[in-house]
Write a protein that holds these residues in place. Structure first.
Motif, PDB file in Angstrom:
ATOM      1  N   ILE A   1       0.815  -1.219   0.000  1.00  0.00           N
ATOM      2  CA  ILE A   1       0.000   0.000   0.000  1.00  0.00           C
ATOM      3  C   ILE A   1       0.849   1.269   0.000  1.00  0.00           C
ATOM      4  CG2 ILE A   1      -1.793   1.294   1.207  1.00  0.00           C
ATOM      5  CD1 ILE A   1      -2.721  -1.300  -0.217  1.00  0.00           C
ATOM      6  N   PRO A   2       1.800   1.427   0.920  1.00  0.00           N
ATOM      7  CA  PRO A   2       2.591   2.668   0.867  1.00  0.00           C
ATOM      8  C   PRO A   2       3.393   2.818  -0.421  1.00  0.00           C
ATOM      9  CG  PRO A   2       3.501   1.133   2.485  1.00  0.00           C
ATOM     10  CD  PRO A   2       2.161   0.606   2.098  1.00  0.00           C
ATOM     11  N   SER A   3       3.879   1.713  -0.967  1.00  0.00           N
ATOM     12  CA  SER A   3       4.625   1.822  -2.226  1.00  0.00           C
ATOM     13  C   SER A   3       3.716   2.266  -3.363  1.00  0.00           C
ATOM     14  CB  SER A   3       5.309   0.492  -2.568  1.00  0.00           C
ATOM     15  OG  SER A   3       4.367  -0.518  -2.848  1.00  0.00           O
ATOM     16  N   LYS A   4       2.467   1.796  -3.370  1.00  0.00           N
ATOM     17  CA  LYS A   4       1.554   2.203  -4.436  1.00  0.00           C
ATOM     18  C   LYS A   4       1.130   3.657  -4.277  1.00  0.00           C
ATOM     19  CE  LYS A   4       2.180  -1.822  -5.744  1.00  0.00           C
ATOM     20  NZ  LYS A   4       3.172  -2.087  -4.689  1.00  0.00           N
ATOM     21  N   ALA A   5       1.033   4.139  -3.031  1.00  0.00           N
ATOM     22  CA  ALA A   5       0.740   5.559  -2.821  1.00  0.00           C
ATOM     23  C   ALA A   5       1.828   6.419  -3.443  1.00  0.00           C
ATOM     24  CB  ALA A   5       0.599   5.850  -1.329  1.00  0.00           C
ATOM     25  N   LEU A   6       3.074   6.024  -3.241  1.00  0.00           N
ATOM     26  CA  LEU A   6       4.189   6.778  -3.818  1.00  0.00           C
ATOM     27  C   LEU A   6       4.237   6.619  -5.333  1.00  0.00           C
ATOM     28  CD1 LEU A   6       7.028   6.036  -1.223  1.00  0.00           C
ATOM     29  CD2 LEU A   6       5.644   8.107  -1.439  1.00  0.00           C
ATOM     30  N   LEU A   7       4.013   5.399  -5.815  1.00  0.00           N
ATOM     31  CA  LEU A   7       4.073   5.167  -7.257  1.00  0.00           C
ATOM     32  C   LEU A   7       2.998   5.955  -7.992  1.00  0.00           C
ATOM     33  CD1 LEU A   7       4.838   1.353  -7.188  1.00  0.00           C
ATOM     34  CD2 LEU A   7       6.229   3.069  -8.374  1.00  0.00           C
ATOM     35  N   HIS A   8       1.816   6.081  -7.396  1.00  0.00           N
ATOM     36  CA  HIS A   8       0.764   6.881  -8.032  1.00  0.00           C
ATOM     37  C   HIS A   8       1.208   8.335  -8.162  1.00  0.00           C
ATOM     38  CE1 HIS A   8      -3.045   8.776  -8.952  1.00  0.00           C
ATOM     39  NE2 HIS A   8      -2.873   9.560  -7.909  1.00  0.00           N
ATOM     40  N   THR A   9       1.763   8.876  -7.093  1.00  0.00           N
ATOM     41  CA  THR A   9       2.214  10.270  -7.132  1.00  0.00           C
ATOM     42  C   THR A   9       3.302  10.460  -8.178  1.00  0.00           C
ATOM     43  OG1 THR A   9       1.681  10.515  -4.788  1.00  0.00           O
ATOM     44  CG2 THR A   9       3.166  12.147  -5.746  1.00  0.00           C
TER      45      THR A   9
ATOM     46  N   ASP B   1       5.293  12.182 -13.694  1.00  0.00           N
ATOM     47  CA  ASP B   1       5.766  11.799 -15.026  1.00  0.00           C
ATOM     48  C   ASP B   1       4.769  12.208 -16.111  1.00  0.00           C
ATOM     49  OD1 ASP B   1       8.282  10.798 -14.652  1.00  0.00           O
ATOM     50  OD2 ASP B   1       7.664   8.708 -14.481  1.00  0.00           O
ATOM     51  N   ALA B   2       3.474  11.999 -15.828  1.00  0.00           N
ATOM     52  CA  ALA B   2       2.445  12.344 -16.809  1.00  0.00           C
ATOM     53  C   ALA B   2       2.413  13.843 -17.075  1.00  0.00           C
ATOM     54  CB  ALA B   2       1.080  11.862 -16.328  1.00  0.00           C
ATOM     55  N   ALA B   3       2.593  14.632 -16.010  1.00  0.00           N
ATOM     56  CA  ALA B   3       2.620  16.091 -16.175  1.00  0.00           C
ATOM     57  C   ALA B   3       3.804  16.514 -17.039  1.00  0.00           C
ATOM     58  CB  ALA B   3       2.683  16.767 -14.806  1.00  0.00           C
ATOM     59  N   ASN B   4       4.949  15.895 -16.813  1.00  0.00           N
ATOM     60  CA  ASN B   4       6.124  16.215 -17.622  1.00  0.00           C
ATOM     61  C   ASN B   4       5.914  15.846 -19.085  1.00  0.00           C
ATOM     62  OD1 ASN B   4       7.526  17.164 -15.393  1.00  0.00           O
ATOM     63  ND2 ASN B   4       8.466  15.185 -14.948  1.00  0.00           N
ATOM     64  N   ALA B   5       5.204  14.720 -19.324  1.00  0.00           N
ATOM     65  CA  ALA B   5       4.999  14.253 -20.702  1.00  0.00           C
ATOM     66  C   ALA B   5       4.058  15.155 -21.489  1.00  0.00           C
ATOM     67  CB  ALA B   5       4.447  12.826 -20.683  1.00  0.00           C
ATOM     68  N   LEU B   6       3.253  15.955 -20.797  1.00  0.00           N
ATOM     69  CA  LEU B   6       2.297  16.817 -21.494  1.00  0.00           C
ATOM     70  C   LEU B   6       2.963  17.933 -22.298  1.00  0.00           C
ATOM     71  CD1 LEU B   6      -0.571  17.217 -18.872  1.00  0.00           C
ATOM     72  CD2 LEU B   6      -0.650  15.981 -21.043  1.00  0.00           C
ATOM     73  N   SER B   7       4.236  18.191 -22.032  1.00  0.00           N
ATOM     74  CA  SER B   7       4.915  19.249 -22.779  1.00  0.00           C
ATOM     75  C   SER B   7       4.933  18.939 -24.275  1.00  0.00           C
ATOM     76  CB  SER B   7       6.341  19.434 -22.262  1.00  0.00           C
ATOM     77  OG  SER B   7       7.095  18.234 -22.421  1.00  0.00           O
ATOM     78  N   ALA B   8       4.966  17.662 -24.622  1.00  0.00           N
ATOM     79  CA  ALA B   8       4.955  17.275 -26.036  1.00  0.00           C
ATOM     80  C   ALA B   8       3.607  17.551 -26.686  1.00  0.00           C
ATOM     81  CB  ALA B   8       5.308  15.797 -26.175  1.00  0.00           C
ATOM     82  N   GLN B   9       2.576  17.759 -25.870  1.00  0.00           N
ATOM     83  CA  GLN B   9       1.240  18.035 -26.385  1.00  0.00           C
ATOM     84  C   GLN B   9       0.874  19.515 -26.249  1.00  0.00           C
ATOM     85  OE1 GLN B   9      -1.575  15.195 -24.672  1.00  0.00           O
ATOM     86  NE2 GLN B   9       0.079  13.697 -24.465  1.00  0.00           N
ATOM     87  N   GLY B  10       1.860  20.321 -25.907  1.00  0.00           N
ATOM     88  CA  GLY B  10       1.641  21.750 -25.855  1.00  0.00           C
ATOM     89  C   GLY B  10       1.236  22.296 -24.500  1.00  0.00           C
TER      90      GLY B  10
END
Length: 492
Positions: free
Chosen positions: A70-78, A83-92
């Motif tokens: 559970i604690p590892s998944k809490a961190l992995l989700h964050t 990572d997803a926010a960083n990847a949005l730069s390719a979409q403007g």
């Protein structure tokens, strides 16, 4: 209860003093309060059995809930959101660099754990399951001695039947020195500091999940693995997708290589390697995560005094009813063998509890899924290609690449694939695997298909919502039957 009891049946729990010792008598003792243990205790209580649950931790949930799954998944989700926010730069859409407060991040993780452990405590109370904190060791076939964590005099639990759910612990290496900069998975989850340079000893799921967390936090990571591939158990085509996506996270992935000497110095931990990918000179690290597997706790509970046989490695053998060689004692979870997974333990716990209550239940699962909660996730269940080839089992496979999935493309995550294995004669589903975002959730349909004995037509003709990633499962089955209209036609 069962006829082999050494004393009269107990109507409920009763506490008394005998020979100067505090004795708590009950119908069922459950040793270990991890997912399997507390599930067994709760199921037994629901069946009307007076149950005592013993665990060394102050909160229920075991390793998985408190310092693992559970604690590892809490961190992995964050980390996945970052990572997803960083990847949005390719979409403007561009954001500034994240400002990470490790203390607040750890507090968030702890809050998730507390909410769940508080809930378990409330459920135990509602069910009138008596919970005792302390380290339990068997004294004889019907008594367990519980050494209190606070140093008080030990309690003795007298039981008619018992379920051993004592779990496992992180494996250690004899040459690894004791140093706060060298941690196991529990220590890594504490997020004491973010290292500049980190080494993961062991290329399995646990090590790579934590490597993902620390990489997003800013660490540069090396991984060393004795075997010829990462994530043993998963098929190589799945791991290849993950490895390509994550190449930028790692400075070195050293396969067929091992650490042979570790020296803790003031400026860091210096490691010498040997093997095919070993650097010529020792490497310096700020943090080392030792993730070389887990070992069962069978030899830590004096089970032999209860008449229970224990293997040299610490495992306890059981039959399909989860019964040990001692007829009134059951065992479940990590301590009975691989795979060491919480969801396996829960189902075994239910079986053991029902049998301890006089029922006749069996653990006869056709499949037990495994998931690596990395990014992308990797999930598999049933027969894998590796297993099939090793066991000389005939199979045919169908693969649906996510580049042909409208939802995967819309999500910007078309790197994945869905793979199904079928019996070449009956077309019955033998196994399946997925690599891609949310693979751990998507594998559920394949699990159900295996349990229900579905064939390719059953799966392919099941109408799934569009556009979703779940469609890739149906399309894989259609591809096997040669009727998939979302892929190029098979050559004639």
């Amino acid at each position: 209860m069962t006829a082999q009891n050494a004393f009269s049946p107990i109507a409920g729990t009763a506490e008394f003093t005998a020979d100067g010792e505090t004795v708590l008598a009950c119908q069922l003792l459950v040793l270990g309060a991890g997912p399997g243990g507390y599930s067994a205790a709760f199921r037994a209580s629901d069946l009307g059995i007076a149950t005592v649950l013993v665990d060394q931790r102050p909160t229920l949930g075991g390793v998985c809930l408190n310092v693992g799954c559970i604690p590892s998944k809490a961190l992995l989700h964050t980390m996945a959101v970052v990572d997803a926010a960083n990847a949005l730069s390719a979409q403007g859409i561009a954001f500034g660099a994240p400002q990470i407060d490790a203390t607040k991040l750890a507090a968030h993780k702890d809050a998730v754990v507390k909410k769940l452990t508080d809930g378990l405590a409330a459920m135990a109370k509602a069910r009138k399951v008596r919970v005792i904190q302390g380290t339990g060791r068997f004294r004889d076939p019907h008594h367990l001695e519980v050494a209190a964590a606070d140093g008080d005099a030990p309690k003795i639990v007298r039981f008619e039947s018992a379920i051993i759910a004592a779990g496992s612990e992180a494996a250690t290496l004899p040459f690894v020195p004791s140093d706060p900069r060298i941690v196991d998975s529990t220590g890594a989850l504490e997020l004491r500091a973010v290292p500049k340079k980190m080494l993961v000893l062991g290329g399995g799921i646990i090590g790579l999940e934590m490597a993902t967390v620390y990489s997003v936090l800013g660490a540069r990571v090396d991984v060393v693995e004795m075997l010829d591939g990462l994530m043993p158990g998963a098929d190589r085509d799945l791991v290849a997708v993950w490895q390509k996506m994550n190449a930028s996270r790692f400075d070195r992935i050293m396969l067929k290589t091992k650490a042979v000497a570790i020296d803790a110095k003031l400026d860091g931990i210096h490691v010498e390697f040997a093997g095919e990918a070993a650097p010529e000179q020792p490497q310096r690290y700020d943090l080392i995560l030792v993730a070389v597997g887990r070992q069962p706790n069978g030899k830590r509970i004096a089970a032999e005094k209860a008449g229970v046989d224990i293997s040299d490695k610490g495992f306890i053998a059981v039959d399909r009813q989860m019964r040990t060689n001692a007829h009134h004692i059951y065992a479940i979870g990590d301590i009975v063998g691989e795979p060491m997974l919480a969801h396996k333990a829960v189902h075994q716990g239910h079986v053991a509890a029902e049998n301890a209550a006089g029922g006749k239940s069996f653990f006869d699962a056709r499949q037990i899924p495994s998931v690596a909660y990395t990014d992308p996730e990797i999930a598999w269940t049933g027969l894998t290609e590796q297993d099939a080839k090793a066991r000389n089992v005939a199979f045919k496979k169908a693969v649906f690449p996510w580049v042909a999935s409208g939802r995967a493309l819309a999500n910007g995550r078309a790197e994945g694939l869905t793979k199904l294995l079928f019996d070449p004669e009956t077309h019955r589903l033998l196994g399946g695997a997925i690599v891609g975002t949310h693979a751990g959730d998507l594998i559920a349909e394949i699990c159900l298909g295996l349990e229900l004995g579905a064939d390719a037509t059953d799966i392919g003709r099941t109408i799934l919502p569009h556009p979703t990633l779940s469609e890739t499962i149906g399309m894989s089955a259609e591809a096997f039957e040669g009727v998939c209209t979302d892929l190029l036609p098979a050559s004639r």
